[in-house]
Design an enzyme around this catalytic site. Structure first.
Site, PDB file in Angstrom:
ATOM      1  N   ARG A  95     133.899   4.471 119.900  1.00 61.74           N
ATOM      2  CA  ARG A  95     132.988   3.449 120.414  1.00 61.74           C
ATOM      3  C   ARG A  95     131.602   4.023 120.526  1.00 61.74           C
ATOM      4  NH1 ARG A  95     136.228   0.459 125.223  1.00 61.74           N
ATOM      5  NH2 ARG A  95     138.063   0.089 123.933  1.00 61.74           N
TER       6      ARG A  95
ATOM      7  N   ASP B 115     138.415  -8.347 123.157  1.00 59.84           N
ATOM      8  CA  ASP B 115     139.397  -8.336 122.075  1.00 59.84           C
ATOM      9  C   ASP B 115     140.752  -8.891 122.497  1.00 59.84           C
ATOM     10  OD1 ASP B 115     139.765  -6.147 123.760  1.00 59.84           O
ATOM     11  OD2 ASP B 115     140.732  -4.962 122.212  1.00 59.84           O
TER      12      ASP B 115
ATOM     13  N   ASP C 159     139.491 -10.376 127.846  1.00 55.67           N
ATOM     14  CA  ASP C 159     138.297  -9.611 127.474  1.00 55.67           C
ATOM     15  C   ASP C 159     137.893  -9.806 126.023  1.00 55.67           C
ATOM     16  OD1 ASP C 159     140.354  -8.171 126.281  1.00 55.67           O
ATOM     17  OD2 ASP C 159     139.311  -6.261 126.514  1.00 55.67           O
TER      18      ASP C 159
ATOM     19  N   THR D 150     139.298   7.190 124.471  1.00 56.49           N
ATOM     20  CA  THR D 150     140.521   6.585 125.003  1.00 56.49           C
ATOM     21  C   THR D 150     141.060   5.548 124.030  1.00 56.49           C
ATOM     22  OG1 THR D 150     139.498   6.803 127.181  1.00 56.49           O
ATOM     23  CG2 THR D 150     141.506   5.509 127.073  1.00 56.49           C
TER      24      THR D 150
ATOM     25  N   SER E 238     136.263  -3.634 122.698  1.00 63.34           N
ATOM     26  CA  SER E 238     136.997  -4.213 123.818  1.00 63.34           C
ATOM     27  C   SER E 238     136.104  -5.007 124.769  1.00 63.34           C
ATOM     28  CB  SER E 238     137.743  -3.101 124.545  1.00 63.34           C
ATOM     29  OG  SER E 238     138.572  -3.627 125.540  1.00 63.34           O
ATOM     30  N   HIS E 239     136.026  -4.566 126.008  1.00 61.23           N
ATOM     31  CA  HIS E 239     135.304  -5.303 127.048  1.00 61.23           C
ATOM     32  C   HIS E 239     133.836  -4.912 127.123  1.00 61.23           C
ATOM     33  CE1 HIS E 239     137.002  -1.539 128.262  1.00 61.23           C
ATOM     34  NE2 HIS E 239     136.019  -1.416 129.113  1.00 61.23           N
TER      35      HIS E 239
ATOM     36  N   THR F 192     145.950   7.717 131.227  1.00 54.64           N
ATOM     37  CA  THR F 192     145.199   6.486 130.964  1.00 54.64           C
ATOM     38  C   THR F 192     145.118   6.214 129.458  1.00 54.64           C
ATOM     39  OG1 THR F 192     143.911   6.816 132.951  1.00 54.64           O
ATOM     40  CG2 THR F 192     142.921   5.434 131.256  1.00 54.64           C
TER      41      THR F 192
ATOM     42  N   LYS G 210     148.319  -3.768 124.916  1.00 56.80           N
ATOM     43  CA  LYS G 210     148.367  -4.676 126.043  1.00 56.80           C
ATOM     44  C   LYS G 210     147.997  -6.065 125.535  1.00 56.80           C
ATOM     45  CE  LYS G 210     143.881  -2.860 127.442  1.00 56.80           C
ATOM     46  NZ  LYS G 210     143.573  -1.446 127.464  1.00 56.80           N
TER      47      LYS G 210
ATOM     48  N   ASP H  38     142.974  -8.130 124.883  1.00 57.50           N
ATOM     49  CA  ASP H  38     144.130  -7.381 125.387  1.00 57.50           C
ATOM     50  C   ASP H  38     144.153  -7.274 126.907  1.00 57.50           C
ATOM     51  OD1 ASP H  38     142.028  -5.631 125.472  1.00 57.50           O
ATOM     52  OD2 ASP H  38     143.029  -4.011 124.378  1.00 57.50           O
ATOM     53  N   ARG H  39     143.006  -7.525 127.555  1.00 55.19           N
ATOM     54  CA  ARG H  39     143.001  -7.465 129.027  1.00 55.19           C
ATOM     55  C   ARG H  39     143.183  -8.856 129.635  1.00 55.19           C
ATOM     56  NH1 ARG H  39     138.669  -3.077 131.239  1.00 55.19           N
ATOM     57  NH2 ARG H  39     139.380  -1.380 129.914  1.00 55.19           N
TER      58      ARG H  39
ATOM     59  N   GLU I 249     148.301  -1.121 133.170  1.00 53.92           N
ATOM     60  CA  GLU I 249     147.265  -0.257 133.698  1.00 53.92           C
ATOM     61  C   GLU I 249     146.446  -1.023 134.725  1.00 53.92           C
ATOM     62  OE1 GLU I 249     145.533   2.842 130.973  1.00 53.92           O
ATOM     63  OE2 GLU I 249     145.473   1.089 129.676  1.00 53.92           O
ATOM     64  N   GLU I 250     145.846  -0.265 135.638  1.00 52.31           N
ATOM     65  CA  GLU I 250     145.023  -0.909 136.668  1.00 52.31           C
ATOM     66  C   GLU I 250     143.791  -1.590 136.084  1.00 52.31           C
ATOM     67  OE1 GLU I 250     141.822   0.409 137.158  1.00 52.31           O
ATOM     68  OE2 GLU I 250     142.307   1.837 135.562  1.00 52.31           O
ATOM     69  N   SER I 251     143.448  -1.227 134.856  1.00 54.39           N
ATOM     70  CA  SER I 251     142.243  -1.753 134.226  1.00 54.39           C
ATOM     71  C   SER I 251     142.519  -3.081 133.531  1.00 54.39           C
ATOM     72  CB  SER I 251     141.712  -0.728 133.227  1.00 54.39           C
ATOM     73  OG  SER I 251     142.749  -0.350 132.325  1.00 54.39           O
TER      74      SER I 251
ATOM     75  N   LYS J  29     139.006   1.198 115.638  1.00 59.73           N
ATOM     76  CA  LYS J  29     140.225   1.818 116.125  1.00 59.73           C
ATOM     77  C   LYS J  29     141.280   1.742 115.040  1.00 59.73           C
ATOM     78  CE  LYS J  29     142.811  -0.189 119.358  1.00 59.73           C
ATOM     79  NZ  LYS J  29     143.532  -0.504 120.582  1.00 59.73           N
TER      80      LYS J  29
HETATM   81  C1  G1P Z   1     139.436   2.296 130.069  1.00 60.61           C
HETATM   82  C2  G1P Z   1     140.528   2.029 131.072  1.00 60.61           C
HETATM   83  C3  G1P Z   1     141.882   2.317 130.452  1.00 60.61           C
HETATM   84  C4  G1P Z   1     142.049   1.509 129.174  1.00 60.61           C
HETATM   85  C5  G1P Z   1     140.874   1.754 128.245  1.00 60.61           C
HETATM   86  C6  G1P Z   1     140.935   0.866 127.016  1.00 60.61           C
HETATM   87  O1  G1P Z   1     139.440   3.659 129.690  1.00 60.61           O
HETATM   88  O2  G1P Z   1     140.347   2.788 132.242  1.00 60.61           O
HETATM   89  O3  G1P Z   1     142.882   2.023 131.388  1.00 60.61           O
HETATM   90  O4  G1P Z   1     143.229   1.847 128.526  1.00 60.61           O
HETATM   91  O5  G1P Z   1     139.657   1.496 128.931  1.00 60.61           O
HETATM   92  O6  G1P Z   1     140.920  -0.485 127.347  1.00 60.61           O
HETATM   93  P1  G1P Z   1     138.438   4.745 130.335  1.00 60.61           P
HETATM   94  O7  G1P Z   1     137.041   4.225 130.154  1.00 60.61           O
HETATM   95  O8  G1P Z   1     138.777   4.802 131.793  1.00 60.61           O
HETATM   96  O9  G1P Z   1     138.728   6.026 129.610  1.00 60.61           O
HETATM   97 ZN    ZN Z   2     140.218  -4.859 125.313  1.00 59.77          ZN
END
Ligand code: G1P
Ligand code: ZN
Length: 543
Positions: free
Chosen positions: A22, A279, A277, A18, A113-114, A344, A376, A281-282, A363-365, A126
């Site tokens: 990673r 990096d 988070d 996504t 990221s997180h 997503t 983001k 972005d969240r 996004e909901e995340s 990335k």
């Molecule tokens: C997850 C989140 C998605 C976000 C991505 C990167 O991806 O659900 O919204 O863009 O992390 O931060 P997923 O693990 O669901 O593929």
């Molecule tokens: Zn992030």
């Protein structure tokens, strides 16, 4: 200085997910692993010769080493210049901005990221393209193809470059410019938001707690919120980035930012709480005694955009990922603007933003952002909220109560089942997919199924099609369930179950979301047999 050509061979599993590649940090530290992937990236983007790239990362373990490797490999392949954040640090939104500001050809972001960091945690790489956004699927597919045929890579033999000092250096023919990671980003925020109004808010005694979770946003938040806007010293907590994030899980949600939740729900709580988070972005938004779900935050941001300087002229449109709640759609409808539904992952917003079809997306995340960058942006969301609160002079709780009264409340929750057996998870999805045609019109746990399909996206800008983007089920009365497998996990499979129900009766808008969603949760279980198939009694994470 010499250029070494190192023989290598394809390494299994270097398929970007996504958000880039990673893996466990130790996997990335294995022989040729990082080098292969970077060489494949150069290949996938048509080479780096003569190009200018941006480089930075979230500071996690191995960030510093990986940055040196990237520089040596870019120089050996003829890159013209790399602009790198001091100490190889850049938040993801700041990297996106720098790529755009300097008109670079692209950039490498070192981050998972997180996901937790450290030698036993995760690492990631990335590639972002010239618009500042994550590489689209066509590019990541070419990178993946290149990982499967690689036979050698080029790397300069050199000492480490000093990345601690701002200034320029050379490596072979390549220029390296080390820049302050915060300054350009801060200047952009000052353009977008009403800093004097936010300053006045803090001067009036407004109390903030920003939890940087020992991740990259610490230096940005300290500089902007405390030093510039005048939040009381100590408002930014866990402000020093650490390679293992202080052994924490830098994901801003009620589970992993529990200390912030406790502070915001306790006696003497601050007026506003936020977190970001690994990096940067969240984001997570919390008011005194109220947690704002990311989907609601996105809807509230869009609904209040007229109060914020840079957005007061009107929104061109808005966009949300498919699993994100449909609270945003209600706002768009009221504003008379388009609301796009994308798969997503932030990369799908890029075309809409570039084409001027959307101004704000999310996004909901816990991801929210706008057309100011192509990622983001956690701190952007926090400043947006502060700007709205400063202008409207209301509390977070009052703002949300008013929002729900006006638009209805989309109760929303995501249940994650982590590190599930990959085959079992895949079979669950495959079996459910096979039943899709038979479900509409049937009843599941007392709920009538209105529609059942697998989401595919036709990009309205470049006409590309992305299939297999999640199974979705809607029910009479506005309920919805979405199921998909994560594309960012590094262990087994992660099953995400997204649950939503709309409530339009103001008298019933204050229930606990898990209770309000009980019927939908039961339907998801009955539909997919999650407990039996995953062997889990309950989700690992509920957000
Ligand atoms: C997850 C989140 C998605 C976000 C991505 C990167 O991806 O659900 O919204 O863009 O992390 O931060 P997923 O693990 O669901 O593929
Ligand atoms: Zn992030």
């Amino acid at each position: 200085m010499t250029i070494l050509t190192i023989p290598t061979g394809p390494i299994e599993g270097q398929k970007p997910g996504t958000s880039g590649l990673r893996k466990k940090t130790r996997v990335f530290m294995g022989p040729h692993y990082l080098e292969n992937y970077l060489a494949a990236t150069w290949d996938g983007i048509g080479g780096v010769a003569g190009k200018t790239l941006v480089l930075g990362g979230d500071g996690r373990y191995f960030n510093d080493r990986a940055a040196q490797v990237m520089l040596r490999m870019a120089a050996a392949s003829g890159a013209k210049k790399v602009i790198v954040g001091q100490n190889a640090l850049l938040s993801t939104p700041a990297a996106s901005h720098l790529i755009r500001l300097r008109r670079a050809d692209g950039g490498i972001i070192l981050s998972a990221s997180h996901n937790p960091g450290g030698p036993d945690g995760d690492f990631g790489v990335k590639y972002n393209v010239a618009n500042g956004g994550p590489a689209p699927e066509g590019v990541t597919a070419r990178i993946f193809e290149a990982t499967k045929t690689i036979s050698e890579y080029r790397i300069a033999e050199s000492q480490d470059i000093d990345l601690g000092t701002i200034g320029t250096a050379r490596l072979l023919d390549m220029e390296i410019e080390v820049v302050d990671p915060v300054a350009d980003y801060q200047a952009l925020m000052e353009k977008l938001f009403d800093f004097p109004a936010i300053k006045a808010l803090f001067a009036g005694g407004f109390r903030l707690r920003f939890d940087a979770m020992h991740a990259i946003t610490g230096p940005y938040a300290s500089a902007i919120l405390e030093s510039t806007l005048g939040a009381a010293p100590g408002s930014v907590v866990n402000a020093v980035p650490l390679p293992d994030f202080g052994q924490g899980h830098p994901d801003p949600n009620p589970i992993w930012a529990k200390a912030l939740m406790d502070a915001m729900f306790g006696a003497q709580s601050p007026d506003f709480g936020a977190a970001s988070d690994g990096d940067g972005d969240r984001n997570m938004i919390v008011g005194r005694g109220i947690y704002v779900t990311p989907s609601d935050s996105l809807a509230a941001i869009a609904a209040n955009a007229s109060h914020v300087k840079a957005y007061a002229g009107g929104l061109k449109g808005v966009a949300r990922s498919m699993p994100t709640s449909r609270a945003l759609d209600r706002v768009a409808e009221r504003l008379g603007i388009d609301c796009y539904e994308t798969p997503t992952g932030w990369k799908f917003f890029g075309n809409l933003l570039d084409a001027g079809r959307a101004t704000i997306c999310g996004e909901e995340s816990a991801g929210t952002g706008s057309d100011h960058v192509r990622e983001k942006d956690g701190l952007w969301a926090v400043l947006f909220w502060l700007n709205v609160l400063a202008v409207r002079k209301v509390s977070v709780a009052d703002l949300m109560a008013e929002h729900w009264k006006s638009y209805g409340r989309n109760y929303y929750s995501r249940h994650d089942y982590e590190a599930v057996d990959s085959d079992a998870a895949q079979k669950l999805v495959d079996d459910l997919r096979a039943r899709l045609p038979d479900l509409p019109g049937s009843e599941i746990a007392g709920l009538a199924v209105e529609s059942a399909d697998e989401f595919a996206y036709d990009d309205p800008v470049d006409a590309s099609r992305s299939e297999g983007q999640g199974l979705r089920f809607t029910f009479d009365g506005g309920g919805r369930i979405v199921l998909r497998l994560s594309g960012t996990g590094t262990e087994g499979a992660t099953l995400r179950v997204y649950l939503e129900r709309v409530e339009t009766d103001p008298a019933r808008m204050h229930d606990d979301p898990q209770e309000a969603l009980a019927g939908i949760i039961a339907a998801a279980e009955s539909l997919a047999g999650i407990k039996e198939r995953t062997g889990r009694d309950a989700p690992d994470v509920i957000t």
